[in-house]
Design an enzyme around this catalytic site. Structure first.
Site, PDB file in Angstrom:
ATOM      1  N   THR A  93     -13.277  26.675 -32.482  1.00  0.00           N
ATOM      2  CA  THR A  93     -14.033  26.886 -33.713  1.00  0.00           C
ATOM      3  C   THR A  93     -14.939  28.101 -33.567  1.00  0.00           C
ATOM      4  O   THR A  93     -15.691  28.210 -32.594  1.00  0.00           O
ATOM      5  CB  THR A  93     -14.859  25.626 -34.041  1.00  0.00           C
ATOM      6  OG1 THR A  93     -13.957  24.571 -34.358  1.00  0.00           O
ATOM      7  CG2 THR A  93     -15.791  25.863 -35.213  1.00  0.00           C
ATOM      8  N   HIS A 121      -5.192  16.856 -35.265  1.00  0.00           N
ATOM      9  CA  HIS A 121      -6.398  16.733 -34.442  1.00  0.00           C
ATOM     10  C   HIS A 121      -6.758  15.256 -34.351  1.00  0.00           C
ATOM     11  O   HIS A 121      -7.416  14.699 -35.225  1.00  0.00           O
ATOM     12  CB  HIS A 121      -7.536  17.540 -35.060  1.00  0.00           C
ATOM     13  CG  HIS A 121      -8.666  17.823 -34.102  1.00  0.00           C
ATOM     14  ND1 HIS A 121      -8.860  17.096 -32.951  1.00  0.00           N
ATOM     15  CD2 HIS A 121      -9.650  18.763 -34.120  1.00  0.00           C
ATOM     16  CE1 HIS A 121      -9.917  17.576 -32.305  1.00  0.00           C
ATOM     17  NE2 HIS A 121     -10.410  18.591 -32.995  1.00  0.00           N
ATOM     18  N   ASN A 174     -11.636  14.267 -29.860  1.00  0.00           N
ATOM     19  CA  ASN A 174     -13.015  14.776 -29.898  1.00  0.00           C
ATOM     20  C   ASN A 174     -13.925  14.095 -30.912  1.00  0.00           C
ATOM     21  O   ASN A 174     -14.851  14.694 -31.448  1.00  0.00           O
ATOM     22  CB  ASN A 174     -13.020  16.290 -30.141  1.00  0.00           C
ATOM     23  CG  ASN A 174     -12.476  17.055 -28.963  1.00  0.00           C
ATOM     24  OD1 ASN A 174     -12.229  16.478 -27.912  1.00  0.00           O
ATOM     25  ND2 ASN A 174     -12.265  18.350 -29.129  1.00  0.00           N
ATOM     26  N   TYR A 206     -13.388  12.999 -33.991  1.00  0.00           N
ATOM     27  CA  TYR A 206     -13.212  13.239 -35.426  1.00  0.00           C
ATOM     28  C   TYR A 206     -12.454  12.047 -36.044  1.00  0.00           C
ATOM     29  O   TYR A 206     -12.197  11.056 -35.380  1.00  0.00           O
ATOM     30  CB  TYR A 206     -12.543  14.586 -35.652  1.00  0.00           C
ATOM     31  CG  TYR A 206     -13.407  15.727 -35.156  1.00  0.00           C
ATOM     32  CD1 TYR A 206     -14.664  15.966 -35.732  1.00  0.00           C
ATOM     33  CD2 TYR A 206     -13.012  16.531 -34.087  1.00  0.00           C
ATOM     34  CE1 TYR A 206     -15.486  16.983 -35.255  1.00  0.00           C
ATOM     35  CE2 TYR A 206     -13.839  17.538 -33.606  1.00  0.00           C
ATOM     36  CZ  TYR A 206     -15.071  17.754 -34.194  1.00  0.00           C
ATOM     37  OH  TYR A 206     -15.900  18.746 -33.717  1.00  0.00           O
ATOM     38  N   ASN A 261     -18.968  14.179 -29.580  1.00  0.00           N
ATOM     39  CA  ASN A 261     -19.254  13.615 -30.903  1.00  0.00           C
ATOM     40  C   ASN A 261     -19.405  12.098 -30.877  1.00  0.00           C
ATOM     41  O   ASN A 261     -18.997  11.402 -31.800  1.00  0.00           O
ATOM     42  CB  ASN A 261     -18.184  14.042 -31.910  1.00  0.00           C
ATOM     43  CG  ASN A 261     -18.270  15.515 -32.234  1.00  0.00           C
ATOM     44  OD1 ASN A 261     -19.359  16.035 -32.480  1.00  0.00           O
ATOM     45  ND2 ASN A 261     -17.141  16.197 -32.222  1.00  0.00           N
TER      46      ASN A 261
END
Length: 367
Positions: A25, A178, A181, A183, A238
């Site tokens: 990112t 994805h 992580n 999400y 996260n």
């Protein structure tokens, strides 16, 4: 014995070498639209066997950080088409990472300033990025609301639409789900963020349901040979946590094995941190064995903290692809530098998020 620099097949993707640029990112896409310098950035790195783009939102609801790109508008797809054209002109291969952040967001970034969505209404102990007057700042994530079960088919459909648009309109060679992580898909997987009591919570099979439904929908849309997935069994990123990750992820990869995916991308340890976490042991070889024994033929991609020596060992021991992250930011010609044992440029951490060409397209290549 294969080397890092030998070609390899990953589903429908014929790759020139086994070195992958990991998703990174960079917060340089205002209004979720990749800029012309984004095409330059990826074109400079097209010598990688495979480029995986920075995470890219499948919908406005899926957006969690300021100035990250999307796949849900015409201008966004046009911006990405410039990128794929530039990479293909250099002989490279590029897939886009499909992203729904779930609870890792802020009301400022959501449609109508609504709450972010999540499997359960549990606020993540994490931060996101807002940009005010061109200056990025890290802020606490907002309190999420729990998704209704009736909303989940719409999210699955959004993944499929984004994948189809990515390949057919934006010109990508494929997509990466994805599922890592902390999400949305990972939030459903892990017990720390999923406390639902319906068909999407509780048992391993239920918690894995959304990830598997979304992946099947993408496979139906573009084909398994153009679809990869990223997983992170034990990363604390996260506020991600599962009480018993080995059987959970063994089950996930066994189900994925039936979908004829291009590759499985596994983050070993803590994302961007230690490869071994004392209180979160995990057997990655057993995970790969579970996938292979279930008939999974996709390439196996490893990630996290790899240097050349560790990457060479991984390939010799049977891993097909090795993903490099931050070294690709500061070394557009990383493949050549690894081949020639050349020194690496130092990373300018101050320019990682937001900004323009500085720290993005101005890192020097070897003469």
């Amino acid at each position: 014995m294969p080397t890092l620099f030998d070609p390899v097949q990953a589903g429908d993707l014929q790759l020139a070498n086994r070195i992958v640029m990991a998703p990174l990112t960079r917060n340089r896409s205002p209004n979720a639209i990749p800029k012309p310098i984004t095409a330059t950035y990826y074109e400079q790195r097209a010598s990688a066997g495979l480029l995986i783009t920075e995470a890219t939102a499948i919908s406005h609801q899926g957006q969690g950080y300021a100035d990250v790109p999307g796949l849900y508008g015409t201008a966004q797809l046009d911006g990405w088409k410039r990128v794929t054209d530039a990479v293909h002109a250099k002989g490279g291969k590029i897939v886009v990472q499909l992203w729904h952040v779930g609870r890792i967001s802020h009301t400022d970034l959501q449609p109508d300033n609504g709450k972010p969505v999540a499997p359960s209404a549990i606020t993540a102990k994490s931060k996101t990025v807002l940009i005010k007057d061109g200056v990025p700042s890290f802020v606490e994530t907002s309190e999420p609301r729990a998704l209704d079960a009736e909303e989940l088919p719409g999210i699955v459909h959004a993944y499929a639409v984004a994948a189809r648009n990515a390949v057919e309109t934006a010109g990508f060679d494929g997509v990466e789900m994805h599922g890592a992580n902390g999400y949305l898909l990972d939030q459903f997987l892990k017990s720390g963020s999923n406390q639902r009591t319906d068909d999407y919570g509780g048992s391993i099979e239920n918690r894995a349901r959304l990830l598997l439904e979304a992946t099947r929908a993408v496979v139906d849309a573009i084909g398994g040979g153009k679809t990869g997935i990223r997983l992170s069994p034990v990363t604390p990123a996260n506020d991600a946590y599962d009480a018993d990750p080995q059987p959970l992820f063994d089950y996930v990869v066994k189900q994925l094995a039936t979908m004829n995916l291009a590759y499985i991308h596994v983050i070993e340890g803590a994302t961007g941190g230690p490869r071994e976490i004392d209180d979160r042991p995990f057997d990655y070889e057993a995970l790969k064995a579970a996938y292979r024994q279930a008939g999974g033929k996709g390439a196996w991609m490893v990630n996290n903290g790899y240097d050349k020596a560790l990457a060479e060992t991984a390939v010799k021991e049977g891993d097909d692809l090795v993903a490099f992250g931050k070294p690709f930011i500061s070394n557009p010609d990383l493949v050549r530098r690894l081949r020639e044992n050349a020194p690496l440029n130092e990373l300018d951490k101050a320019t990682m998020y937001g900004g323009g060409e500085k720290g993005y397209t101005d890192y020097p290549a070897l003469a």
